[in-house]
Design an enzyme around this catalytic site. Sequence first.
Site, PDB file in Angstrom:
ATOM      1  N   ARG A   1       0.878  -1.158   0.000  1.00  0.00           N
ATOM      2  CA  ARG A   1       0.000   0.000   0.000  1.00  0.00           C
ATOM      3  C   ARG A   1       0.921   1.214   0.000  1.00  0.00           C
ATOM      4  O   ARG A   1       2.055   1.148   0.458  1.00  0.00           O
ATOM      5  CB  ARG A   1      -0.857   0.027   1.276  1.00  0.00           C
ATOM      6  CG  ARG A   1      -1.787  -1.158   1.430  1.00  0.00           C
ATOM      7  CD  ARG A   1      -2.331  -1.251   2.866  1.00  0.00           C
ATOM      8  NE  ARG A   1      -3.163  -0.120   3.226  1.00  0.00           N
ATOM      9  CZ  ARG A   1      -4.488  -0.064   3.046  1.00  0.00           C
ATOM     10  NH1 ARG A   1      -5.119  -1.083   2.496  1.00  0.00           N
ATOM     11  NH2 ARG A   1      -5.165   1.003   3.409  1.00  0.00           N
TER      12      ARG A   1
ATOM     13  N   ASP B   1       0.974   5.698   0.590  1.00  0.00           N
ATOM     14  CA  ASP B   1       0.247   6.890   1.014  1.00  0.00           C
ATOM     15  C   ASP B   1       0.157   7.903  -0.116  1.00  0.00           C
ATOM     16  O   ASP B   1       0.902   7.833  -1.094  1.00  0.00           O
ATOM     17  CB  ASP B   1       0.986   7.561   2.183  1.00  0.00           C
ATOM     18  CG  ASP B   1       0.940   6.719   3.438  1.00  0.00           C
ATOM     19  OD1 ASP B   1      -0.103   6.101   3.707  1.00  0.00           O
ATOM     20  OD2 ASP B   1       1.956   6.682   4.155  1.00  0.00           O
TER      21      ASP B   1
ATOM     22  N   ARG C   1       8.965   6.192   6.398  1.00  0.00           N
ATOM     23  CA  ARG C   1       8.952   7.652   6.600  1.00  0.00           C
ATOM     24  C   ARG C   1       9.329   8.019   8.030  1.00  0.00           C
ATOM     25  O   ARG C   1       9.996   9.040   8.266  1.00  0.00           O
ATOM     26  CB  ARG C   1       7.581   8.218   6.253  1.00  0.00           C
ATOM     27  CG  ARG C   1       7.295   8.199   4.750  1.00  0.00           C
ATOM     28  CD  ARG C   1       5.843   8.500   4.448  1.00  0.00           C
ATOM     29  NE  ARG C   1       5.412   9.734   5.084  1.00  0.00           N
ATOM     30  CZ  ARG C   1       4.140  10.109   5.191  1.00  0.00           C
ATOM     31  NH1 ARG C   1       3.167   9.325   4.708  1.00  0.00           N
ATOM     32  NH2 ARG C   1       3.833  11.246   5.777  1.00  0.00           N
TER      33      ARG C   1
END
Lengths: 249, 249
Positions: free
Chosen positions: B50, B52, B198
């Site tokens: 997935r 962002d 991140r």
Amino acid sequence: MTRFALTIEFDGTPFVGLQRQTTGPSVQQAIEEAAERVTGETVTLHSAGRTDTGVHALAMRSHFDLEKDITPFRLMEALNAHLRPDLIAITHCETVADDWHARFSCIGRSYVYRIANRRAPLTLDLHRAWQVAPELDEKAMHRAAQALVGLHDFTTFRSVQCQAKDPVKTLDRLDVERDGEEVRIHAAARSFLHHQVRSMVGCLALVGMGRWREDQLAKALEAKDRQALGLNAPPHGLYFVEAIYPADA
Amino acid sequence: MTRFALTIEFDGTPFVGLQRQTTGPSVQQAIEEAAERVTGETVTLHSAGRTDTGVHALAMRSHFDLEKDITPFRLMEALNAHLRPDLIAITHCETVADDWHARFSCIGRSYVYRIANRRAPLTLDLHRAWQVAPELDEKAMHRAAQALVGLHDFTTFRSVQCQAKDPVKTLDRLDVERDGEEVRIHAAARSFLHHQVRSMVGCLALVGMGRWREDQLAKALEAKDRQALGLNAPPHGLYFVEAIYPADA
């Protein structure tokens, strides 16, 4: 009066080119207007090279003169603030002697041309590279390119709009290398004719695709005739990389 | 029924992420709609990871099933034609066994994070890298990063929205290198928690700026507490680079 030398990076996509033109927004106009907003003075930006619509710069060198007392760092910061949201950045700024000239003092210019050698459409590199689907033989391109290195009449590789008095130039370097799906062409010379790099790249691509034999590039050069040009590569793969001055050499 | 495996490249800037969401356009929706226009069939795209909003992919791996008889090459070409002008490209397409699953068969994932370590605003790399003005000590970052490699409880580096059952993961690689003004962080693991890369990058940047001592990264890890996180790096510097499957290993 103080002369400020700038190093400029820009995304050429939305501009008619570096130099002012009546046909649309230019990098020169954007920087001159930012300088006027910062200092209240009307300046004229002089640059090492001219660029076409869509051509990018990693480190163009330019200068202008100011009466205002301002440090190079504060000028750079203020210009960058006023240039937003245009994709133009001043990456370095310094004061130079009054007789230093971004264009006339420049003794070397280099470009890189990026070819995305792939079938799939570009995403992250859209407007940043020339997509060429047929597989390129970069070794054949490099071999053929060497015929253009040296002192030659580059009339074949010159735009019909080129204003240079003399089509004879010395090409110092024309190297072709592959990095994965990217083929890069590095060109260096004291100066180039209008469209010279794009015209050389276009013909090299024909060699790479096998549509031109390697010796056809040399034959096109010898023809000294724009009609002998095979292909002019599009502007969006071209980057102005470096301007060299005597003190750097 | 034939299962098609795709390799996908995209510019994540305009999307809410790879996976479908009710809040805006996703890469998954764009590809499923293109597939329906090409084949008339309703498909569900399954992907290795997935991503962002704003996160990019160089080579995401995904799959869907079709009843239609079509070659992988023709499917790829048709999808790319229908995906325009979205900045999503299918760079490879092949048929795979019915039990091959882009997500569940995947045994390794890797990311790269690009930091533009410079004061000047970004132009050509806008939305493509995280601009960090203070000079980063990439060697200190690399040394500190090694404390995170191996089997750990990564609760500190996990989004509060993370849906994984277990915060314990094995990080195989976290390397920091400099290339001119660009600092790149390479991360590889069997799988990652939501925001893990991140979050690790954000804390490494604090180390690089000298705002965190090198051992503070290990202390943050040991805290197993999201409150111990120093900084979550923005999404636009992050690229999904590779998904690995048993046959590739």
